[in-house]
Design a protein around this motif. Structure first.
Motif, PDB file in Angstrom:
ATOM      1  N   ILE A 174       0.842  -1.203   0.000  1.00 59.34           N
ATOM      2  CA  ILE A 174       0.000   0.000   0.000  1.00 59.34           C
ATOM      3  C   ILE A 174       0.875   1.251   0.000  1.00 59.34           C
ATOM      4  O   ILE A 174       0.630   2.196  -0.757  1.00 59.34           O
ATOM      5  N   ALA A 175       1.906   1.239   0.838  1.00 58.48           N
ATOM      6  CA  ALA A 175       2.815   2.393   0.877  1.00 58.48           C
ATOM      7  C   ALA A 175       3.535   2.570  -0.457  1.00 58.48           C
ATOM      8  O   ALA A 175       3.708   3.702  -0.948  1.00 58.48           O
ATOM      9  N   LEU A 176       3.955   1.473  -1.056  1.00 55.35           N
ATOM     10  CA  LEU A 176       4.631   1.551  -2.355  1.00 55.35           C
ATOM     11  C   LEU A 176       3.693   2.106  -3.427  1.00 55.35           C
ATOM     12  O   LEU A 176       4.114   2.893  -4.287  1.00 55.35           O
ATOM     13  N   ALA A 177       2.417   1.697  -3.395  1.00 54.68           N
ATOM     14  CA  ALA A 177       1.449   2.214  -4.365  1.00 54.68           C
ATOM     15  C   ALA A 177       1.254   3.720  -4.193  1.00 54.68           C
ATOM     16  O   ALA A 177       1.122   4.464  -5.187  1.00 54.68           O
ATOM     17  N   LEU A 178       1.268   4.186  -2.951  1.00 53.45           N
ATOM     18  CA  LEU A 178       1.138   5.634  -2.714  1.00 53.45           C
ATOM     19  C   LEU A 178       2.351   6.381  -3.266  1.00 53.45           C
ATOM     20  O   LEU A 178       2.219   7.481  -3.812  1.00 53.45           O
ATOM     21  N   LEU A 179       3.524   5.782  -3.148  1.00 50.28           N
ATOM     22  CA  LEU A 179       4.726   6.404  -3.714  1.00 50.28           C
ATOM     23  C   LEU A 179       4.658   6.438  -5.239  1.00 50.28           C
ATOM     24  O   LEU A 179       5.115   7.394  -5.869  1.00 50.28           O
ATOM     25  N   VAL A 180       4.109   5.373  -5.842  1.00 57.59           N
ATOM     26  CA  VAL A 180       3.913   5.365  -7.292  1.00 57.59           C
ATOM     27  C   VAL A 180       2.984   6.506  -7.704  1.00 57.59           C
ATOM     28  O   VAL A 180       3.235   7.216  -8.687  1.00 57.59           O
ATOM     29  N   ALA A 181       1.914   6.695  -6.945  1.00 57.14           N
ATOM     30  CA  ALA A 181       0.973   7.796  -7.242  1.00 57.14           C
ATOM     31  C   ALA A 181       1.676   9.150  -7.126  1.00 57.14           C
ATOM     32  O   ALA A 181       1.434  10.053  -7.938  1.00 57.14           O
ATOM     33  N   ALA A 182       2.552   9.286  -6.136  1.00 55.60           N
ATOM     34  CA  ALA A 182       3.294  10.539  -5.986  1.00 55.60           C
ATOM     35  C   ALA A 182       4.220  10.762  -7.183  1.00 55.60           C
ATOM     36  O   ALA A 182       4.351  11.897  -7.673  1.00 55.60           O
ATOM     37  N   GLY A 183       4.860   9.704  -7.660  1.00 53.26           N
ATOM     38  CA  GLY A 183       5.697   9.833  -8.848  1.00 53.26           C
ATOM     39  C   GLY A 183       4.887  10.211 -10.070  1.00 53.26           C
ATOM     40  O   GLY A 183       5.334  11.024 -10.897  1.00 53.26           O
ATOM     41  N   ASP A 184       3.684   9.640 -10.205  1.00 50.36           N
ATOM     42  CA  ASP A 184       2.799  10.007 -11.318  1.00 50.36           C
ATOM     43  C   ASP A 184       2.430  11.482 -11.256  1.00 50.36           C
ATOM     44  O   ASP A 184       2.369  12.177 -12.283  1.00 50.36           O
ATOM     45  N   LEU A 185       2.163  11.956 -10.051  1.00 44.07           N
ATOM     46  CA  LEU A 185       1.812  13.373  -9.890  1.00 44.07           C
ATOM     47  C   LEU A 185       2.971  14.256 -10.330  1.00 44.07           C
ATOM     48  O   LEU A 185       2.770  15.290 -10.988  1.00 44.07           O
ATOM     49  N   GLY A 186       4.184  13.820 -10.011  1.00 45.98           N
ATOM     50  CA  GLY A 186       5.353  14.594 -10.412  1.00 45.98           C
ATOM     51  C   GLY A 186       5.489  14.690 -11.916  1.00 45.98           C
ATOM     52  O   GLY A 186       5.686  15.777 -12.469  1.00 45.98           O
ATOM     53  N   ARG A 187       5.350  13.576 -12.633  1.00 45.21           N
ATOM     54  CA  ARG A 187       5.505  13.645 -14.090  1.00 45.21           C
ATOM     55  C   ARG A 187       4.317  14.334 -14.745  1.00 45.21           C
ATOM     56  O   ARG A 187       4.456  14.919 -15.819  1.00 45.21           O
ATOM     57  N   ALA A 188       3.138  14.273 -14.119  1.00 43.25           N
ATOM     58  CA  ALA A 188       1.981  14.978 -14.673  1.00 43.25           C
ATOM     59  C   ALA A 188       2.150  16.488 -14.594  1.00 43.25           C
ATOM     60  O   ALA A 188       1.560  17.224 -15.392  1.00 43.25           O
ATOM     61  N   THR A 189       2.961  16.942 -13.645  1.00 44.01           N
ATOM     62  CA  THR A 189       3.210  18.373 -13.496  1.00 44.01           C
ATOM     63  C   THR A 189       4.517  18.801 -14.163  1.00 44.01           C
ATOM     64  O   THR A 189       5.013  19.904 -13.899  1.00 44.01           O
ATOM     65  N   GLY A 190       5.057  17.920 -15.009  1.00 41.71           N
ATOM     66  CA  GLY A 190       6.230  18.295 -15.791  1.00 41.71           C
ATOM     67  C   GLY A 190       7.554  17.849 -15.236  1.00 41.71           C
ATOM     68  O   GLY A 190       8.596  18.135 -15.835  1.00 41.71           O
ATOM     69  N   HIS A 191       7.564  17.145 -14.120  1.00 43.58           N
ATOM     70  CA  HIS A 191       8.816  16.666 -13.525  1.00 43.58           C
ATOM     71  C   HIS A 191       8.963  15.180 -13.831  1.00 43.58           C
ATOM     72  O   HIS A 191       8.636  14.326 -13.007  1.00 43.58           O
ATOM     73  N   GLU A 192       9.442  14.868 -15.020  1.00 40.56           N
ATOM     74  CA  GLU A 192       9.501  13.487 -15.479  1.00 40.56           C
ATOM     75  C   GLU A 192      10.367  12.611 -14.587  1.00 40.56           C
ATOM     76  O   GLU A 192      10.066  11.432 -14.373  1.00 40.56           O
ATOM     77  N   THR A 193      11.448  13.169 -14.067  1.00 35.37           N
ATOM     78  CA  THR A 193      12.358  12.353 -13.250  1.00 35.37           C
ATOM     79  C   THR A 193      11.710  11.900 -11.954  1.00 35.37           C
ATOM     80  O   THR A 193      12.191  10.938 -11.336  1.00 35.37           O
ATOM     81  N   ALA A 194      10.636  12.566 -11.529  1.00 35.35           N
ATOM     82  CA  ALA A 194       9.977  12.169 -10.282  1.00 35.35           C
ATOM     83  C   ALA A 194       9.389  10.765 -10.373  1.00 35.35           C
ATOM     84  O   ALA A 194       9.201  10.101  -9.345  1.00 35.35           O
ATOM     85  N   ALA A 195       9.109  10.308 -11.582  1.00 34.21           N
ATOM     86  CA  ALA A 195       8.501   8.986 -11.760  1.00 34.21           C
ATOM     87  C   ALA A 195       9.528   7.890 -11.997  1.00 34.21           C
ATOM     88  O   ALA A 195       9.152   6.715 -12.068  1.00 34.21           O
ATOM     89  N   LEU A 196      10.809   8.223 -12.108  1.00 31.28           N
ATOM     90  CA  LEU A 196      11.814   7.185 -12.363  1.00 31.28           C
ATOM     91  C   LEU A 196      11.826   6.099 -11.283  1.00 31.28           C
ATOM     92  O   LEU A 196      11.986   4.913 -11.606  1.00 31.28           O
ATOM     93  N   PRO A 197      11.667   6.440  -9.987  1.00 25.82           N
ATOM     94  CA  PRO A 197      11.624   5.372  -8.975  1.00 25.82           C
ATOM     95  C   PRO A 197      10.476   4.382  -9.186  1.00 25.82           C
ATOM     96  O   PRO A 197      10.520   3.273  -8.652  1.00 25.82           O
ATOM     97  N   ASN A 198       9.467   4.769  -9.962  1.00 30.80           N
ATOM     98  CA  ASN A 198       8.332   3.867 -10.191  1.00 30.80           C
ATOM     99  C   ASN A 198       8.735   2.593 -10.933  1.00 30.80           C
ATOM    100  O   ASN A 198       8.048   1.582 -10.840  1.00 30.80           O
ATOM    101  N   TYR A 199       9.836   2.653 -11.690  1.00 31.74           N
ATOM    102  CA  TYR A 199      10.317   1.444 -12.355  1.00 31.74           C
ATOM    103  C   TYR A 199      10.585   0.338 -11.338  1.00 31.74           C
ATOM    104  O   TYR A 199      10.387  -0.841 -11.630  1.00 31.74           O
ATOM    105  N   LEU A 200      11.015   0.720 -10.155  1.00 37.71           N
ATOM    106  CA  LEU A 200      11.253  -0.244  -9.085  1.00 37.71           C
ATOM    107  C   LEU A 200      10.059  -0.356  -8.150  1.00 37.71           C
ATOM    108  O   LEU A 200       9.610  -1.464  -7.825  1.00 37.71           O
ATOM    109  N   LEU A 201       9.502   0.784  -7.725  1.00 39.60           N
ATOM    110  CA  LEU A 201       8.451   0.776  -6.701  1.00 39.60           C
ATOM    111  C   LEU A 201       7.196   0.057  -7.175  1.00 39.60           C
ATOM    112  O   LEU A 201       6.564  -0.675  -6.405  1.00 39.60           O
ATOM    113  N   GLY A 202       6.822   0.251  -8.447  1.00 35.17           N
ATOM    114  CA  GLY A 202       5.600  -0.370  -8.958  1.00 35.17           C
ATOM    115  C   GLY A 202       5.686  -1.882  -8.957  1.00 35.17           C
ATOM    116  O   GLY A 202       4.768  -2.577  -8.501  1.00 35.17           O
ATOM    117  N   TRP A 203       6.813  -2.417  -9.461  1.00 29.24           N
ATOM    118  CA  TRP A 203       6.956  -3.872  -9.510  1.00 29.24           C
ATOM    119  C   TRP A 203       7.191  -4.454  -8.128  1.00 29.24           C
ATOM    120  O   TRP A 203       6.747  -5.574  -7.841  1.00 29.24           O
TER     121      TRP A 203
END
Length: 463
Positions: A174-203
């Motif tokens: 659950i905590a990892l999914a929330l971090l994935v959502a935070a990374g998505d929010l970052g790239r949606a606002t133009g900060h693409e690098t914010a979602a890079l940890p999702n490559y690990l956190l999502g899986w």
């Protein structure tokens, strides 16, 4: 057939056979999905070129919710890694010995692909092929390695992440999914690098759910983690995946509902497979929308579990599952090489069809196309499958601890292999690479795989 019958007869009664079926079906879905959406044409140089047909067939985008089965790989991997780690420790082994054993299953079939592609690239260069053309072919053949790169990071983390699961249970995914959502929010606002940890956190999030399935299956729900005390109701949902039909229905409906909201009125694309030009991607890196679809897939998997388990206790279905799983990674690794070989052969014969994606001719070509590819892939599996099928699951370190330096070296070797696969994926498909693979990536891969091979042989562990 006799060997399969013997293996089936020796299957432990408590084995979760359904997991083996899921792994086999997921591979088949990936292979058929990639083949079915491929469209072949010619580039500006008159050379065959392949693309995804999905942009031309938007009616097929919802189907990607079913054929995007990478979450199933990590779910099954979580269960299998927890089970094998527990078994290894019960024999007196440690995390390093376990990690070396897992590396053999992953890297021997992969090394066969890498070495075959490099050898083919050298031959192509000797006969006059341009470096950028060599790279294009090898790049296409190595597309499946992006998944392995992610998995090669998740596996060494298993001793740590399973310890976190034993302490915090389902709160971890659950905590990892929330971090994935935070990374998505970052790239949606133009900060693409914010979602890079999702490559690990999502899986990792999906992998952790596999731990919860293992604990539920083994009855390890008590807070002590030793499985001896009767689990209290307050902890039943903490470490164990809820397996009831009602829970499965809730997971299915909730996952689908959230996915529809995120991809309908929400900002996420419908496709769970990446399509060039999309503002947000769902699979690279994994998005919260993909995790919602994974939740629905999990619910459906649990709904079918009991019936599938009963079916798999019949001899013939279980033998078929054993046969597929003995070469499952080989099938995955070589299925795009089969496309290259078939396209090259048909092009040389002047028989390569190039209908427009989504046209009637393209749709009619799907069945013969898949059948021909099946024949080519079967030939490749016949040649390279024995490398995987002969790979043992145990290592010379079973039953005895390894030194700390061996553990550090093994993790570093895994890191080198992971770097190599990521570097290859990040290198442009038209880069002038005479060996097909970037030289630095090839050196890192061979070094990492070679060190792991030495460690598995017992080198460095002998007094």
């Amino acid at each position: 057939m006799r060997r399969l019958a013997r293996l089936a007869a020796r299957t432990p009664a408590d084995r979760e056979r359904y997991l083996d079926l899921l792994r086999a079906l997921a591979i088949i879905m990936v292979v058929l999905g990639h083949w079915a959406v491929a469209t072949i044409g010619y580039d500006e140089h008159g050379q065959p070129d392949g693309h995804s047909a999905l942009p031309a067939i938007p009616w097929a985008l919802p189907l990607t919710w079913a054929v995007q089965v990478m979450p199933v790989f990590f779910l099954v991997g979580g269960y299998a890694n927890a089970a094998s780690l527990a078994a290894h420790r019960s024999r007196g082994g440690d995390a390093t010995g376990w990690l070396l054993g897992r590396s053999a299953r992953l890297l021997r079939p992969t090394s066969a692909l890498v070495l075959a592609l490099v050898g083919s690239a050298l031959v192509a260069r000797l006969v006059g092929a341009e470096p950028h053309m060599v790279r294009t072919v090898v790049w296409f053949a190595t597309i499946p390695l992006w998944f392995l790169a992610a998995y090669l990071v998740v596996v060494p983390l298993t001793p740590l992440t399973y310890a976190l699961h034993r302490r915090f249970g389902l709160a971890v995914p659950i905590a990892l999914a929330l971090l994935v959502a935070a990374g998505d929010l970052g790239r949606a606002t133009g900060h693409e690098t914010a979602a890079l940890p999702n490559y690990l956190l999502g899986w990792l999030a999906v992998h952790q759910v596999g731990f919860a399935w293992y604990d539920a299956r083994r009855g390890h729900c008590d807070p002590s983690g030793n499985g001896t005390a009767r689990p209290r109701r307050a902890h039943r949902w903490t470490r164990c995946l809820p397996m009831s039909r009602r829970a499965a229905l809730v997971l299915t409906v909730t996952g689908l509902g959230v996915a529809v909201l995120l991809t309908g009125p929400g900002p996420y694309p419908i496709s769970m497979i990446n399509i060039p030009g999309q503002r947000l991607d769902n699979a690279a890196p994994p998005s919260i929308a993909l995790l919602a679809v994974a939740t629905a897939q999990l619910g459906l998997i649990l709904l079918l579990r009991e019936r599938a388990e009963r079916w798999l206790h019949r001899s013939r279905p279980w033998q078929a599952v054993i046969a597929v799983n003995s070469v499952v990674l080989t099938v995955f690794l070589w299925h795009l090489s089969a496309v290259i070989l078939l396209v090259g052969a048909l092009d040389r014969l002047g028989l390569l069809p190039t209908p427009s994606a989504g046209s009637a001719a393209w749709l009619a070509w799907r069945l013969p196309w898949v059948l021909l590819l099946t024949v080519v892939l079967a030939a490749l599996v016949a040649v390279f499958g024995p490398i995987e099928a002969r790979t043992g699951r145990s290592t010379p370190t079973d039953g005895r601890p390894t030194s700390r330096w061996v553990g550090v070296t093994a993790v570093a070797a895994f890191g080198a292999v992971g770097y190599a696969l990521v570097a290859n994926s990040a290198t442009a498909k038209t880069a002038p690479e005479p060996l097909g693979l970037p030289v630095a990536a090839l050196v890192a891969y061979l070094a990492g795989a070679g060190v792991l091979r030495l460690l598995r042989s017992g080198w460095g562990s002998r007094g």
